[in-house]
Design an enzyme around this catalytic site. Structure first.
Site, PDB file in Angstrom:
ATOM      1  N   SER A 164      -3.101 -36.308  18.106  1.00  0.00           N
ATOM      2  CA  SER A 164      -2.097 -35.717  18.986  1.00  0.00           C
ATOM      3  C   SER A 164      -0.823 -35.356  18.223  1.00  0.00           C
ATOM      4  CB  SER A 164      -1.812 -36.690  20.135  1.00  0.00           C
ATOM      5  OG  SER A 164      -1.021 -36.066  21.127  1.00  0.00           O
ATOM      6  N   ASP A 176      -9.405 -31.790  27.291  1.00  0.00           N
ATOM      7  CA  ASP A 176      -8.037 -32.231  27.010  1.00  0.00           C
ATOM      8  C   ASP A 176      -7.073 -31.783  28.102  1.00  0.00           C
ATOM      9  OD1 ASP A 176      -5.452 -32.690  25.780  1.00  0.00           O
ATOM     10  OD2 ASP A 176      -6.534 -32.843  23.886  1.00  0.00           O
ATOM     11  N   HIS A 198     -11.955 -15.939  -8.605  1.00  0.00           N
ATOM     12  CA  HIS A 198     -10.518 -15.837  -8.343  1.00  0.00           C
ATOM     13  C   HIS A 198      -9.805 -17.179  -8.268  1.00  0.00           C
ATOM     14  CE1 HIS A 198     -12.228 -12.043  -6.740  1.00  0.00           C
ATOM     15  NE2 HIS A 198     -11.102 -11.505  -7.222  1.00  0.00           N
TER      16      HIS A 198
END
EC number: 3.1.-.-
Length: 558
Positions: free
Chosen positions: A355, A430, A507
């Site tokens: 949270s 949630d 890269h």
């Protein structure tokens, strides 16, 4: 007489832990002047048993403390009422001050009676002797004996200081007493000349924002810092602390942060076990009403990891108030303690947050880029949308200004500064970090955290096609729907891995990557879905449901 005074002024003793046989000092070792004998814990109950005088005096002082806290929070309304009734005149304030002085004298007498009750108790006298010896000499033996007691943490000696030389040898400058570095928000009105007239115009709004943040706002954002809530949770916190110490061999420590706040921590060392994950340390960052005693530390503990839990400033044994600057200062000294006192390398440290703990976790990841991984459970990208959700629409400007200036929890911005592996855990039911209703999974701010992370790391992949298909995948509320979307676009995982590995070999690993620049729209969709699935896992639960150990997995990396 000196011992009686120590008992009067000494801290409250809550519990005497069961001493483990492995920690008992050998009986053949002679006692030194700076150490004291171990308490005979085998004949005592593990909960401290105060005598009647101490017990009743403690109850009176605790009740007075609760009344003081209620008076403090209700004082603005009380002053307004007294003013309207005309009770704030000098003729009525003077008698009231006499009553208050008499009450204080009575409470001081009660405190003295409590001290006498403690002085007659051999358990408390033994404890205060060990505490005084530890303050004089913090030897390993004295600290080991003090660890057998749970008492008011304000009297615990400091174990680690932010300015210890060993903790800053390899740092680049380190924090000052003003605090560690934070990312500052951009001005609300960019390009406006910062003249004296403009400053004067802004002053009323700035004062209002300051008052809101330091009164209502901070307590709404961090309810765990409210004294009355902590008082109600005290039995649960003591029980959780006892479990960590007695069953998990936890070691408590007090850390001094650069702002002067004292941070309460608990360390459980699993490096001596046969489980390989015990060599890794999980630093746990709790929620806005979470404490390490009963918080998310249980998940990595069950999974077999070494764990370091800590409480926010103003929570339980930690001092201060939980503003972002204080939070980051606390996290800094916790990480320094893990590296330079506990002996873990940054590559062996995992940051795990639940949270609102995502703020300190992402700050640590940004500031200590060599940490092994970051796991964010039920976290969000930015506080402003969630603050606007619970406040009236007419307050939109005030809320936005207050959050940006005083409570700026910019998790996504900080997370994008971290180059290592990241795992986001989204709760599909949630009710806290959704901006509409729990059933509307697309309003979960964990989605925005994922999108911002992927758009920063893989901007070419997360172009129009990739962004659209990831949003479709995020709309899935079950594993069956997820699999259906994944198979609809025929994601070839081996091909995605080969593309990413080839780019990394050519890269380097530093983000952002330009992979997907010369790729077809279908290829970008496949890569976008593949990356989204690797960075976010769903957990079908509400916000406060404990995360099972089997769901605590290390993030994906090439």
């Amino acid at each position: 007489m000196a011992k009686l005074l120590s008992c009067v002024l000494g801290p409250r003793l809550y519990k005497i832990y069961r001493e483990r046989d492995s920690e008992r000092a050998p009986s053949s070792v002679p006692e030194t002047p700076t150490s004291v004998t171990n308490p005979p814990t085998s004949s005592w109950d593990t909960y401290y048993q105060p005598r009647a005088l101490e017990k009743h005096a403690d109850s009176i002082l605790a009740l007075a403390s609760v009344f003081w806290s209620i008076s403090y929070y209700s004082s603005p309304f009380a002053f307004f009422y007294l003013y309207r009734k005309g009770y704030l005149s000098l003729s009525k304030v003077v008698p009231f001050s006499h009553y208050a002085g008499t009450l204080l004298l009575l409470l001081a007498g009660v405190a003295c009676l409590r001290g006498i009750g403690r002085w007659t108790n051999p358990q408390y006298r033994q404890f205060i002797t060990i505490l005084e010896a530890t303050h004089r000499n913090q030897s390993a033996e004295n600290k080991r004996q003090l660890a057998n007691y749970n008492f008011d943490f304000r009297s615990w000696p400091i174990d680690f200081h932010w300015e210890e030389p060993s903790s800053r040898k390899e740092s680049r400058g380190g924090p000052s007493r003003r605090g560690v570095a934070l990312l500052r928000p951009e001005p609300l009105h960019r390009g406006t000349a910062d003249t004296l007239l403009n400053r004067v115009k802004k002053l009323p709004c700035q004062i209002t924002s300051y008052l809101v943040a330091h009164t209502l706002g901070r307590r709404m954002l961090y309810p765990g810092s409210v004294y009355l809530l902590q008082k109600a949770l005290m039995p649960v916190l003591l029980q959780g602390q006892a479990r960590l110490v007695e069953e998990c061999n936890g070691r408590r420590a007090k850390l001094l942060a650069c702002d002067g706040n004292e941070i309460d921590t608990m360390f459980v060392d699993r490096r001596g076990t046969a489980e390989p994950q015990g060599q890794k340390l999980v630093i746990c960052c709790e929620g806005n009403a979470g404490f390490y005693e009963v918080g998310c530390v249980s998940t990595p503990l069950e999974a077999g990891y070494s764990v370091l839990g800590w409480n926010h400033p103003g929570f339980a044994g930690s001092t201060g108030v939980p503003f972002p600057q204080n939070e980051a200062n606390a996290m800094d000294v916790v990480v320094q303690f893990a590296i330079h006192r506990l002996g873990f390398q940054p590559q062996d440290i995992i940051i795990y947050a639940w949270s609102i703990g995502g703020f300190t976790a992402t700050w640590a990841a940004m500031s200590y880029p060599d940490v092994s991984a970051v796991i964010l459970d039920a976290s969000f990208d930015d506080l402003v949308p969630l603050a606007l959700k619970v406040m009236p629409d007419s307050w939109r400007g005030l809320v936005t200004r207050t959050v940006r200036q005083h409570l700026n929890l910019n998790n996504a911005e900080q997370l994008c500064r971290y180059q290592g592996p990241v795992l986001l855990i989204r709760r599909t039911k949630d009710e806290i970090i959704t901006t509409t209703v729990p059933e509307d999974i697309m309003s979960n701010r964990g989605n925005d955290l994922l999108l911002k992370l992927l758009q920063f790391r893989y901007p070419r992949v997360m172009a129009e096609e990739g962004l659209r298909v990831v949003r479709q995948w995020l709309e899935a509320s079950s594993q069956l729907e997820e699999a259906s979307i994944y198979s609809r676009w025929e994601v070839e995982e081996d091909w995605c891995l080969s593309v990413l590995r080839s780019y990394q070999a050519e890269h380097g690993p530093d983000f952002p990557w330009s992979v997907g620049e010369d790729m077809s729209a279908d290829g970008r969709r496949q890569l976008a879905l593949f990356l989204a699935r690797k960075h976010l896992h769903n957990f079908e639960a509400t916000h406060c449901t404990p995360l099972p150990a089997q769901n605590f997995q290390m993030p994906w990396h090439l």
